[in-house]
Design a protein around this motif. Structure first.
Motif, PDB file in Angstrom:
ATOM      1  N   UNK A  20       0.879  -1.170   0.000  1.00 28.05           N
ATOM      2  CA  UNK A  20       0.000   0.000   0.000  1.00 28.05           C
ATOM      3  C   UNK A  20       0.912   1.215   0.000  1.00 28.05           C
ATOM      4  N   UNK A  21       0.708   2.103  -0.984  1.00 30.36           N
ATOM      5  CA  UNK A  21       1.556   3.283  -1.132  1.00 30.36           C
ATOM      6  C   UNK A  21       0.756   4.416  -1.749  1.00 30.36           C
ATOM      7  N   UNK A  73      -8.204  -8.522   3.760  1.00 24.89           N
ATOM      8  CA  UNK A  73      -8.102  -7.348   4.628  1.00 24.89           C
ATOM      9  C   UNK A  73      -7.555  -6.113   3.933  1.00 24.89           C
ATOM     10  N   UNK A  74      -7.616  -6.098   2.631  1.00 19.07           N
ATOM     11  CA  UNK A  74      -7.015  -5.013   1.869  1.00 19.07           C
ATOM     12  C   UNK A  74      -7.731  -3.679   2.072  1.00 19.07           C
ATOM     13  N   UNK A  75      -9.053  -3.694   2.147  1.00 18.13           N
ATOM     14  CA  UNK A  75      -9.783  -2.435   2.360  1.00 18.13           C
ATOM     15  C   UNK A  75      -9.390  -1.804   3.690  1.00 18.13           C
ATOM     16  N   UNK A  76      -9.233  -2.614   4.706  1.00 14.57           N
ATOM     17  CA  UNK A  76      -8.811  -2.091   6.012  1.00 14.57           C
ATOM     18  C   UNK A  76      -7.409  -1.507   5.914  1.00 14.57           C
ATOM     19  N   UNK A  77      -6.513  -2.184   5.218  1.00 16.79           N
ATOM     20  CA  UNK A  77      -5.145  -1.654   5.056  1.00 16.79           C
ATOM     21  C   UNK A  77      -5.147  -0.321   4.312  1.00 16.79           C
ATOM     22  N   UNK A  78      -6.000  -0.210   3.301  1.00 12.28           N
ATOM     23  CA  UNK A  78      -6.100   1.061   2.579  1.00 12.28           C
ATOM     24  C   UNK A  78      -6.614   2.160   3.500  1.00 12.28           C
ATOM     25  N   UNK A  79      -7.635   1.852   4.285  1.00 10.53           N
ATOM     26  CA  UNK A  79      -8.165   2.851   5.221  1.00 10.53           C
ATOM     27  C   UNK A  79      -7.135   3.245   6.277  1.00 10.53           C
ATOM     28  N   UNK A 126      -4.213   6.614  -2.359  1.00 12.54           N
ATOM     29  CA  UNK A 126      -3.313   5.499  -2.130  1.00 12.54           C
ATOM     30  C   UNK A 126      -3.799   4.305  -2.919  1.00 12.54           C
ATOM     31  N   UNK A 127      -2.881   3.438  -3.279  1.00 10.99           N
ATOM     32  CA  UNK A 127      -3.211   2.210  -3.994  1.00 10.99           C
ATOM     33  C   UNK A 127      -2.589   1.022  -3.281  1.00 10.99           C
ATOM     34  N   UNK A 128      -3.221  -0.109  -3.488  1.00 11.82           N
ATOM     35  CA  UNK A 128      -2.645  -1.384  -3.085  1.00 11.82           C
ATOM     36  C   UNK A 128      -2.217  -2.070  -4.374  1.00 11.82           C
ATOM     37  N   UNK A 129      -0.987  -2.528  -4.411  1.00 11.60           N
ATOM     38  CA  UNK A 129      -0.428  -3.102  -5.626  1.00 11.60           C
ATOM     39  C   UNK A 129       0.114  -4.487  -5.317  1.00 11.60           C
ATOM     40  N   UNK A 130      -0.171  -5.432  -6.220  1.00 10.82           N
ATOM     41  CA  UNK A 130       0.408  -6.766  -6.115  1.00 10.82           C
ATOM     42  C   UNK A 130       1.050  -7.115  -7.457  1.00 10.82           C
ATOM     43  N   UNK A 131       1.399  -8.359  -7.657  1.00 11.13           N
ATOM     44  CA  UNK A 131       2.072  -8.781  -8.887  1.00 11.13           C
ATOM     45  C   UNK A 131       1.232  -8.543 -10.140  1.00 11.13           C
ATOM     46  N   UNK A 177      -2.640  -2.869  -9.882  1.00  9.18           N
ATOM     47  CA  UNK A 177      -3.452  -2.201  -8.856  1.00  9.18           C
ATOM     48  C   UNK A 177      -4.564  -3.140  -8.414  1.00  9.18           C
ATOM     49  N   UNK A 178      -4.629  -3.369  -7.110  1.00  7.19           N
ATOM     50  CA  UNK A 178      -5.637  -4.262  -6.532  1.00  7.19           C
ATOM     51  C   UNK A 178      -6.666  -3.498  -5.710  1.00  7.19           C
ATOM     52  N   UNK A 179      -6.361  -2.247  -5.341  1.00 10.13           N
ATOM     53  CA  UNK A 179      -7.285  -1.457  -4.540  1.00 10.13           C
ATOM     54  C   UNK A 179      -6.891   0.001  -4.559  1.00 10.13           C
TER      55      UNK A 179
END
Length: 142
Positions: A3-4, A81-87, A48-53, A56-58
């Motif tokens: 998450x960045x 738990x990605x939405x929580x990490x983004x929040x 912010x975005x969540x990124x995986x391989x 963009x995932x979130x």
């Protein structure tokens, strides 16, 4: 999963993930003519975005008024738990958000994460049934 802060280079991946969310969940109810512009509203203070391989995932944004905006997680990345990490990336408090009554999974997530419903009203836009959407207002104070 990382998450960045979102960069301009992330927008195409954000639009792709948003299209997957719209196909799965109907969010946004009406697909915007300019989806990148939808993800970059004029009152956006940060995103912010969540990124995986796979890219963009979130995504989550916060407005100048400290309201959460444009929060979504691609269907392929749910259940981790990605939405929580983004929040959690949003460090300002209190935060506010609005969610349509149709977003049952989102409502459950917010309430599990400690958000408190402070009111509800009808929106000026239509839900998937073609009726004025019932929107719930939440606050996170911590």
């Amino acid at each position: 999963m990382i998450v960045r802060s979102r960069t301009q280079d992330d927008l195409d991946g954000c639009v792709k993930a948003l299209a997957e969310v719209q196909a799965a969940d109907g969010y946004p109810v009406d697909w915007p003519d300019d989806p990148a512009g939808f993800l970059t509203p004029s009152d956006l203070a940060g995103a912010w975005v969540a990124v995986d391989d796979e890219g963009v995932a979130g995504h989550v944004g916060v407005t100048v008024g400290d309201a959460v905006t444009r929060l979504f997680v691609a269907p392929r990345a749910r259940g981790r738990g990605l939405a929580v990490r983004l929040l959690e990336a949003l460090t300002v408090r209190p935060l506010t958000l609005e969610v349509s009554d149709e977003g049952k999974a989102a409502i459950a997530l917010y309430e599990r994460a400690g958000w408190r419903r402070v009111g509800s009203d009808r929106a000026g836009w239509l839900n998937n049934a073609g009726e004025p959407a019932l929107v719930h207002h939440y606050v996170l104070e911590e």
